[in-house]
Scaffold this active site. Structure first.
Site, short mmCIF file in Angstrom:
data_model
loop_
_atom_site.label_atom_id
_atom_site.label_comp_id
_atom_site.label_asym_id
_atom_site.label_seq_id
_atom_site.Cartn_x
_atom_site.Cartn_y
_atom_site.Cartn_z
N LYS A 77 0.85 -1.19 0.00
CA LYS A 77 0.00 0.00 0.00
C LYS A 77 0.88 1.25 0.00
CE LYS A 77 -4.54 0.00 2.27
NZ LYS A 77 -5.24 0.21 3.56
O1 G3P Z 1 -8.98 0.95 4.76
C1 G3P Z 1 -9.05 2.26 5.27
C2 G3P Z 1 -9.82 2.26 6.54
O2 G3P Z 1 -9.16 1.48 7.51
C3 G3P Z 1 -10.04 3.67 7.07
O3 G3P Z 1 -11.25 3.63 7.76
O4 G3P Z 1 -13.00 4.46 9.31
O5 G3P Z 1 -10.57 5.11 9.65
O6 G3P Z 1 -11.87 6.05 7.72
P1 G3P Z 1 -11.68 4.86 8.66
#
Ligand code: G3P
Length: 217
Positions: A83
């Site tokens: 990534k």
């Molecule tokens: O894959 C990206 C994810 O882990 C981010 O999620 O909820 O932190 O925006 P969030």
């Protein structure tokens, strides 16, 4: 649509992979920190549980460092996807890693133009963050729709990996918008299968069945 689990929690991944629903895993530095374990060790353990792509994120900010870290991460297991962030340096690293046969997931995507550049850089996956766009008051799902249309216009091979998914509605809408993959937190995956009318209907079926006094086996 493929389902990836968005976590570095090995126990959660192991349990959910037994359902047959798990096509891959995504991690990021915050999820690794939350797991509280050695990065390389936990990625190796996840790769041994799940056959599909397992995203492991670099932490360098310059292309050369990203490529060096990416090569080390890719060496952990054949199903590691590296990534990189959607920055100019990340795009340069993406091109270099892909040219050496390493799968790349370009993450932290928040615009259709960024996604266009990721595809031009040869990204295997692009990760538009739906929930974080919603958090700003805009509509994250519009981004999925825009990327889908652009990628179809030019027949890009890059897969749309809907990320920052917070609700079962996000999963449904991402599927309707044509995302190739949704990466979903474990709790949200479990919610997908639930419906009160299913529970109520099964209870009624079994109550009537028991009245027959019969057994199948
Ligand atoms: O894959 C990206 C994810 O882990 C981010 O999620 O909820 O932190 O925006 P969030």
């Amino acid at each position: 649509m493929k389902f990836f689990v968005d976590t570095a929690d090995v126990a959660e991944i192991r349990e959910l992979s037994e359902s047959g629903l798990v096509d891959g895993v995504t991690t990021n530095p915050s999820l690794i920190a939350k797991a509280g374990r050695d990065f390389v060790e936990v990625v190796a353990e996840i790769c041994a549980i799940v056959d599909g792509p397992v995203s492991a994120e670099v932490t360098a900010t310059e292309a050369d460092g990203m490529v060096q870290e990416g090569r080390k991460l890719a060496a952990i297991a054949d199903n590691v996807t590296v990534k990189v962030p959607l920055t100019m340096e990340g795009l340069k690293a993406c091109r270099s890693l892909v040219q050496s046969g390493i799968q790349v997931n370009v993450t932290l995507c928040f615009s259709a133009n960024q996604a266009l550049l990721a595809a031009k850089a040869g990204a295997t996956f692009v990760s538009p963050f739906i929930g974080r766009i919603d958090d700003t008051g805009l509509d994250g799902m519009e981004l999925i729709e825009e990327i889908r249309q652009i990628y179809d216009n030019y027949e890009f091979d890059t897969e749309v990996l809907a990320a920052s998914i917070r609700t079962v509605n996000h999963v449904k809408l991402a599927a309707l918008a044509g995302a190739d993959i949704a990466t979903v937190p474990p709790a949200t995956i479990r919610q997908l299968v639930k419906h009160p009318l299913t529970d109520k209907g099964l209870e009624a079926f079994l109550a009537d069945w028991h009245k027959t006094g019969q057994t199948i086996l």
